[in-house]
Design an enzyme around this catalytic site. Structure first.
Site, PDB file in Angstrom:
ATOM      1  N   CYS A 111      40.836  28.009  25.146  1.00 12.00           N
ATOM      2  CA  CYS A 111      41.115  29.261  24.428  1.00 12.00           C
ATOM      3  C   CYS A 111      42.156  29.082  23.311  1.00 12.00           C
ATOM      4  CB  CYS A 111      41.564  30.341  25.395  1.00 12.00           C
ATOM      5  SG  CYS A 111      40.442  30.547  26.778  1.00 12.00           S
ATOM      6  N   HIS A 247      44.910  35.706  21.507  1.00 11.69           N
ATOM      7  CA  HIS A 247      43.698  35.422  22.279  1.00 11.69           C
ATOM      8  C   HIS A 247      43.395  36.612  23.183  1.00 11.69           C
ATOM      9  CE1 HIS A 247      40.743  33.771  24.827  1.00 11.69           C
ATOM     10  NE2 HIS A 247      41.534  33.647  25.867  1.00 11.69           N
ATOM     11  N   ASN A 277      36.335  38.080  26.818  1.00  9.81           N
ATOM     12  CA  ASN A 277      37.062  36.860  26.468  1.00  9.81           C
ATOM     13  C   ASN A 277      36.064  35.818  25.957  1.00  9.81           C
ATOM     14  OD1 ASN A 277      38.353  34.381  26.552  1.00  9.81           O
ATOM     15  ND2 ASN A 277      39.376  34.762  28.506  1.00  9.81           N
TER      16      ASN A 277
HETATM   17  N1  ACO Z   1      34.609  43.898  40.590  1.00  7.16           N
HETATM   18  C1  ACO Z   1      35.091  44.455  41.714  1.00  7.16           C
HETATM   19  N2  ACO Z   1      35.955  43.829  42.517  1.00  7.16           N
HETATM   20  C2  ACO Z   1      36.358  42.589  42.164  1.00  7.16           C
HETATM   21  C3  ACO Z   1      35.889  41.937  41.017  1.00  7.16           C
HETATM   22  C4  ACO Z   1      34.972  42.651  40.207  1.00  7.16           C
HETATM   23  N3  ACO Z   1      34.469  42.120  39.073  1.00  7.16           N
HETATM   24  N4  ACO Z   1      36.444  40.714  40.943  1.00  7.16           N
HETATM   25  C5  ACO Z   1      37.248  40.581  42.008  1.00  7.16           C
HETATM   26  N5  ACO Z   1      37.196  41.704  42.752  1.00  7.16           N
HETATM   27  C6  ACO Z   1      37.899  42.004  43.988  1.00  7.16           C
HETATM   28  C7  ACO Z   1      38.263  40.743  44.745  1.00  7.16           C
HETATM   29  O1  ACO Z   1      37.180  40.327  45.570  1.00  7.16           O
HETATM   30  C8  ACO Z   1      39.436  41.226  45.551  1.00  7.16           C
HETATM   31  O2  ACO Z   1      38.962  41.941  46.664  1.00  7.16           O
HETATM   32  P1  ACO Z   1      39.712  41.836  48.090  1.00  7.16           P
HETATM   33  O3  ACO Z   1      41.095  42.371  47.869  1.00  7.16           O
HETATM   34  O4  ACO Z   1      38.856  42.691  48.961  1.00  7.16           O
HETATM   35  O5  ACO Z   1      39.687  40.380  48.427  1.00  7.16           O
HETATM   36  C9  ACO Z   1      40.137  42.221  44.629  1.00  7.16           C
HETATM   37  O6  ACO Z   1      39.150  42.615  43.669  1.00  7.16           O
HETATM   38  C10 ACO Z   1      41.335  41.646  43.909  1.00  7.16           C
HETATM   39  O7  ACO Z   1      40.980  40.388  43.358  1.00  7.16           O
HETATM   40  P2  ACO Z   1      42.003  39.556  42.525  1.00  7.16           P
HETATM   41  O8  ACO Z   1      41.369  38.300  42.026  1.00  7.16           O
HETATM   42  O9  ACO Z   1      43.274  39.436  43.285  1.00  7.16           O
HETATM   43  O10 ACO Z   1      42.198  40.519  41.302  1.00  7.16           O
HETATM   44  P3  ACO Z   1      43.413  40.667  40.328  1.00  7.16           P
HETATM   45  O11 ACO Z   1      44.048  41.964  40.541  1.00  7.16           O
HETATM   46  O12 ACO Z   1      44.280  39.441  40.291  1.00  7.16           O
HETATM   47  O13 ACO Z   1      42.665  40.738  38.938  1.00  7.16           O
HETATM   48  C11 ACO Z   1      42.149  39.377  37.038  1.00  7.16           C
HETATM   49  C12 ACO Z   1      41.871  39.663  38.494  1.00  7.16           C
HETATM   50  C13 ACO Z   1      41.760  40.588  36.217  1.00  7.16           C
HETATM   51  C14 ACO Z   1      41.356  38.182  36.575  1.00  7.16           C
HETATM   52  C15 ACO Z   1      43.674  39.123  36.910  1.00  7.16           C
HETATM   53  O14 ACO Z   1      44.088  38.116  37.796  1.00  7.16           O
HETATM   54  C16 ACO Z   1      44.084  38.731  35.546  1.00  7.16           C
HETATM   55  O15 ACO Z   1      44.219  39.565  34.693  1.00  7.16           O
HETATM   56  N6  ACO Z   1      44.321  37.431  35.325  1.00  7.16           N
HETATM   57  C17 ACO Z   1      44.640  36.928  33.994  1.00  7.16           C
HETATM   58  C18 ACO Z   1      43.797  35.812  33.706  1.00  7.16           C
HETATM   59  C19 ACO Z   1      42.753  36.092  32.697  1.00  7.16           C
HETATM   60  O16 ACO Z   1      42.708  37.098  32.040  1.00  7.16           O
HETATM   61  N7  ACO Z   1      41.924  35.106  32.566  1.00  7.16           N
HETATM   62  C20 ACO Z   1      40.892  35.137  31.623  1.00  7.16           C
HETATM   63  C21 ACO Z   1      40.443  33.758  31.330  1.00  7.16           C
HETATM   64  S1  ACO Z   1      41.707  32.645  31.060  1.00  7.16           S
HETATM   65  C22 ACO Z   1      42.068  32.638  29.500  1.00  7.16           C
HETATM   66  O17 ACO Z   1      41.340  33.077  28.676  1.00  7.16           O
HETATM   67  C23 ACO Z   1      43.321  32.069  29.193  1.00  7.16           C
END
Ligand code: ACO
Length: 320
Positions: A111, A247, A277
């Protein structure tokens, strides 16, 4: 001499897939995706390829810059999803454009790729080696997704952005970039299976896997820091910057960076809601959008920042 962006372009696939569309094929919802990421839709390549979108974006950038393809000295394509391993994407673009006088190569910094390419262009221009450089950031991430893993496949999209960079005497350019390979495991995608007469290894997981919370922590810690480093190099304050083009990974990351820099969200345009993304393509697509919306004023100072797998990060301050 310094690198000046003389023209931009972008291209998205025709197929637009909303969060509600995804909700029909997997256990997810618009509410979950939008509230955690800011993403509302993404474009998925069906007919299009990484090369076809790159060429479309490049033609727009060349046209705006008023530069013929034959005048290009260099093409750098930032991508982690070329259509082929060989030839390089940049060489396919060179051929399609008829840029017969350009050297061409690909660069992979995930990225951060477009920002790394911009820093590379600045180094060539400063050295006097090249004057006209085409930069591309292009991805078809949909082919690297595990479409049974809702935690990753809802985040990414496909598309391409391009910029023509030319040598200018006026204005400023400051850039920083960094990498931390020890944290590579937080965002990974397996390579090809090894199977030849001398060795055979089981294939690695072939799709993108991500520890989202670790990536989030890395981004909110590192991005403001590297922007501050680039600003210090340029002897500028955040208040001197008219637009911050970050990004597009997550709305919450962008808001956290704005808060750390003490700057209003109006200075941080987003295209996440429409594109998701798109890794190396996010920054140049956002740049092109800001340019075509008339948000970039000649003579103003702009920041571009990327961060992602590797881990890698980088920021550039330049005069538009
Ligand atoms: N729809 C519904 N539920 C979902 C989904 C979905 N698409 N994806 C995961 N869940 C559920 C999981 O199964 C989990 O359920 P559980 O509690 O019953 O086990 C719950 O939601 C929470 O999952 P987490 O992975 O802990 O979710 P989190 O709150 O951390 O959010 C996210 C995930 C949005 C990716 C967050 O971690 C984030 O913003 N990370 C930043 C990283 C990023 O943006 N990366 C993009 C690519 S990297 C880059 O470009 C640099």
């Amino acid at each position: 001499m310094r690198a000046r962006i003389a023209g931009t372009g972008s291209s998205l696939p025709r197929l637009r897939v909303t969060n509600d569309d995804l909700g029909k094929i997997m256990d997810t919802s618009d509410e979950w995706i939008r509230s955690r990421t800011g993403i509302g839709a993404r474009h998925i390549a069906v007919e299009e390829t990484t090369a076809s979108m790159s060429v479309a974006a490049a033609k727009q950038a060349l046209e705006e810059a008023g530069i013929q393809a034959e005048e290009l000295d260099l093409i750098i394509a930032a991508t982690l999803t070329p259509d082929h391993i060989l030839p390089p994407l940049s060489c396919e673009v060179q051929s399609a454009l008829g840029a017969s006088n350009a050297a061409a190569y690909d660069l992979c910094a995930a990225c951060s790729g477009f920002v790394f390419a911009l820093n590379t262009a600045q180094a060539y221009i400063q050295s006097g080696m090249y004057q006209n450089i085409l930069l591309i950031g292009a991805e078809t991430l949909s082919k690297l997704m595990d479409w049974t893993d809702r935690s990753t496949c809802v985040l990414f999209g496909d598309g391409a952005g391009a910029a023509v960079v030319t040598a200018a005497k006026e204005g400023l350019f400051a850039g920083v970039q960094g990498s931390d390979g020890t944290k590579g495991g937080v965002l990974s995608c397996g390579g090809r299976q090894v199977n030849h007469p001398f060795a055979s290894r089981q294939p690695e997981h072939p799709y993108v896997r991500m520890n989202g919370q670790e990536v989030y922590k890395f981004a909110v810690r590192t991005v403001p820091k590297c922007i501050e480093q680039a600003l210090a190099q340029a002897d500028l304050q955040p208040e001197d910057i008219s637009l911050f083009l970050l990004h597009q990974a997550n709305q919450r990351i962008i808001e956290a960076v704005a808060k750390r820099l003490g700057q209003p969200m109006e200075k941080f345009p987003v295209c996440l809601a429409e594109c998701g993304n798109i890794s190396a393509a996010s920054v140049p697509i956002l740049l092109d959008k800001a340019n075509r919306d008339g948000r970039l004023k000649r003579g103003g100072q702009v920041v571009l920042a990327g961060f992602g797998a590797g881990l890698t990060w980088g920021a550039v301050v330049l005069t538009w």
